[in-house]
Enzyme design. Sequence first.
Site, PDB file in Angstrom:
ATOM      1  N   LYS A 189       0.806  -1.374  -0.048  1.00  0.00           N
ATOM      2  CA  LYS A 189      -0.006  -0.021  -0.033  1.00  0.00           C
ATOM      3  C   LYS A 189       0.879   1.257  -0.069  1.00  0.00           C
ATOM      4  CE  LYS A 189      -3.827   1.992   2.625  1.00  0.00           C
ATOM      5  NZ  LYS A 189      -4.648   1.859   3.636  1.00  0.00           N
ATOM      6  N   HIS A 208      -0.302   4.448   0.070  1.00  0.00           N
ATOM      7  CA  HIS A 208      -0.903   5.454   0.792  1.00  0.00           C
ATOM      8  C   HIS A 208      -1.462   5.675   1.904  1.00  0.00           C
ATOM      9  CE1 HIS A 208      -3.954   3.455  -1.195  1.00  0.00           C
ATOM     10  NE2 HIS A 208      -4.909   3.899  -0.361  1.00  0.00           N
TER      11      HIS A 208
END
Length: 232
Positions: A104, A106
């Site tokens: 991921k 963000h």
Amino acid sequence: MEQYKKEFIDFMVECEVLKFGSFTLKSGRQSPFFMNAGAYVTGSQLARLGEYYAKAIHDNFGDDFDVFFGPAYKGIPLAVVTAVAYSKLYGKEVKYCSDRKEEKDHGADKGALLGYKIKDGDRVVIIEDVTTSGKSIEETYPKIKAQETTPGGIKIVGEIVSLNRMEKAPDSDKAALDTITEKYGFPAKAIVSMQDVVEALYTNGDKTVITEQIKADIDAYYKQYGAEGVNL
């Protein structure tokens, strides 16, 4: 055999997680039995599953660890329910951590891990459903060690799976769990083995789940694929 092991074997059959018949494995082998931890789907099933894992971990590794690491995807709920059960049964708070299949990039929780972010000083127990070849650890081990800032900063205490299939690992006469211990230097254990299953459901059982025919099929299978020293 410990009582919780016998109960766990009955539990797997009751939940249709462990089935007997004829199944084609990912490897292409025709197996007389199949285990699918994805068949645990209810709250009560998952709660009991966590308790069986917690008891086996306590028996095999004591209390000297801080984190349960469950490889995505099936290992994620296993790590979570085991952490809950361990707190309930033994009064010890253990964190859970998992890898992400895709990192991921963000948000506040970005990165390669889900849950607790393991770091130097942590002692980790890896939790999986089952291993036939030992290949999954080849992905999991480097992901854990990549979190170290100094070599040896994170200690893997051991690995626990539901069922030791007791089959030859690729390019070896030894069982997959034994090859993991040999290669990585930490103990790889199971809640129960297929030897335990046969003992509970056939040798000391009523032979309604493992019938005479299924036992014959199991014997033939292990004659071809069984790890060294396996005698069912």
